[in-house]
Design an enzyme around this catalytic site. Sequence first.
Site, PDB file in Angstrom:
ATOM      1  N   GLU A 128       0.830  -1.222   0.000  1.00 29.92           N
ATOM      2  CA  GLU A 128       0.000   0.000   0.000  1.00 29.92           C
ATOM      3  C   GLU A 128       0.857   1.261   0.000  1.00 29.92           C
ATOM      4  O   GLU A 128       0.743   2.127   0.878  1.00 29.92           O
ATOM      5  CB  GLU A 128      -0.967  -0.009   1.190  1.00 29.92           C
ATOM      6  N   GLU A 135      -5.551  -8.227  -1.276  1.00 32.36           N
ATOM      7  CA  GLU A 135      -6.245  -8.074   0.011  1.00 32.36           C
ATOM      8  C   GLU A 135      -7.694  -7.760  -0.297  1.00 32.36           C
ATOM      9  O   GLU A 135      -7.978  -6.916  -1.159  1.00 32.36           O
ATOM     10  CB  GLU A 135      -5.683  -6.902   0.834  1.00 32.36           C
TER      11      GLU A 135
HETATM   12  C1  BGP Z   1      -4.442  -2.765   4.754  1.00 29.88           C
HETATM   13  C2  BGP Z   1      -3.137  -3.337   5.206  1.00 29.88           C
HETATM   14  C3  BGP Z   1      -3.216  -4.569   6.014  1.00 29.88           C
HETATM   15  C4  BGP Z   1      -4.493  -4.784   6.755  1.00 29.88           C
HETATM   16  C5  BGP Z   1      -5.750  -4.310   6.083  1.00 29.88           C
HETATM   17  C6  BGP Z   1      -6.980  -4.252   6.939  1.00 29.88           C
HETATM   18  O1  BGP Z   1      -4.375  -1.386   4.875  1.00 29.88           O
HETATM   19  O2  BGP Z   1      -2.284  -3.596   4.131  1.00 29.88           O
HETATM   20  O3  BGP Z   1      -2.040  -4.654   6.746  1.00 29.88           O
HETATM   21  O4  BGP Z   1      -4.428  -4.792   8.080  1.00 29.88           O
HETATM   22  O5  BGP Z   1      -5.595  -3.069   5.458  1.00 29.88           O
HETATM   23  O6  BGP Z   1      -6.944  -3.118   7.734  1.00 29.88           O
HETATM   24  P1  BGP Z   1      -7.191  -3.161   9.286  1.00 29.88           P
HETATM   25  O7  BGP Z   1      -6.254  -4.157   9.814  1.00 29.88           O
HETATM   26  O8  BGP Z   1      -6.946  -1.796   9.769  1.00 29.88           O
HETATM   27  O9  BGP Z   1      -8.612  -3.602   9.444  1.00 29.88           O
END
Ligand code: BGP
Length: 489
Positions: free
Chosen positions: A197, A386
């Site tokens: 990201e 993701e």
């Molecule tokens: C993205 C990241 C992850 C992950 C996901 C979910 O921004 O790459 O590392 O955690 O989002 O976000 P969160 O964990 O804040 O729910």
Amino acid sequence: MAFPKNFLWGGATAANQAEGAWNEGGRGPALTDVTTGGTKDTPRYITFIDKDGKPGFKKKHDKLPEGAKYAVLKDQYYPNHLAIDQYHRYKEDIALFAEMGFKVYRMSISWSRLYPKGIEEVPNQEGIEHYRDVFKELRKYNIEPLVTIWHFDTPLYLEEEFDGWNNRKLIDLYVRFAETCFREYKGLVKYWLTFNEINNSMPQPVRDGSTPLWRYQEGLQQLHYQFVASAKAVQIGHRIDPENMIGCMICGICYYPATCDPKDILWNRHMWEEKIFYCSDVQCKGSYPTYAKRMWKKYNVNLDITEEDLEELKKGTVDMYTFSYYMSQNVTTHDGMEKVGGNMSSGTKNPYLQYSDWGWSTDPSGLDYYLEMIYDRYEKPIMVVENGLGAFDTLEEDGTVHDPFRIDYFREHIKAMDLAIENGVDLIGYTTWGCIDVVSAGTGEIRKRYGFIYVDVDDLGNGTLNRYRKDSFYWYKKVIENNGNLENL
Ligand code: BGP
């Protein structure tokens, strides 16, 4: 049903959110190790000892006070220290992924496990061997590793002594780390992502001046150094093994104008350019886009960019585009609309969408929109690395977890990918986020669960850490078996 025969179905995690063992195996600390837990409404804090020896707390974007040192405070709990203890339990986790039929597992390598401070000439052998064992274990089940080299975890020493990515020296230190990964794991790993990201370093564009200009100066400068680091790593990765497929990784938000006011349409376009395309245009095309000049002027930035840097960018374009996709965001120039948050983003409430317990919208159509838009722009293979729903789960007495809402979420997103492929997008893989519950990056909670596999641990680290199959586990197994054919599922 459009999914190609060799489609890479799987799941994703990141070292700092899954491994734990923060001070074992020769690992040095990372910023996440001095970051407390938060909630949807309370931020995570980064802890330090100030110059007078007093404990202190700062938010992510605040500056560390003069003379202060990052520190683990005795009376605080740091969720990433234990996480889900995957460092010790990776064999059990991988066996469960294999049971679901995973073709690919996305994970990251902790920089400070290989280079505890980030500055060493020689890597920590114990760290090297740990990941070699993990990759071998994956290969045992024919699971392809997809490795993120940097996933939000710069060694703490570099944050403190070098001011992190504000410092050009980080380029070479990162490149050394990346080169070690490519060399050590040649033949074991073929799919790589340079920065997770990456576009999160770009502050959200705002109209009211509420974000100070220095943040754009820093954010855009950090991005430039990361672009150069990524481009150099790509070249080295290709030299070491021409088979390597190396991608960029973008935080994918599908932006919509909240009204048809032409001002909103233009603001929405700028949002796409600044938050989404800016990074991938550089990483996929090898040079800064035309609108970069507009942005630099608007934010009054003055960037350290050399001729050599621009040459590196040209030579180090990525082989594939990968992104996270959770939601869409409405943006507007109008005041008075209800505001919403989201994955590293904010916008106004979309009346046509449902919102999760953490206030993130669910918008499967946005995934198709995004995929078609991106493929048309770059014409490179794409992976969704993701996607998922962070939600509360209940472990029943008999060890089951019923999560129909998660199955519904995935079903609709898989349909959207199917449609995009049918419409011509070269989508090669899909790794759902937090395929096993992990610590949330945003809030530090574990109860914000994404997994097919439930981990018995709470926000303060209490629990057996035992793993349980949720209903979605059996469902995703069938999806993979049927290669995405959702009939009767
Ligand atoms: C993205 C990241 C992850 C992950 C996901 C979910 O921004 O790459 O590392 O955690 O989002 O976000 P969160 O964990 O804040 O729910």
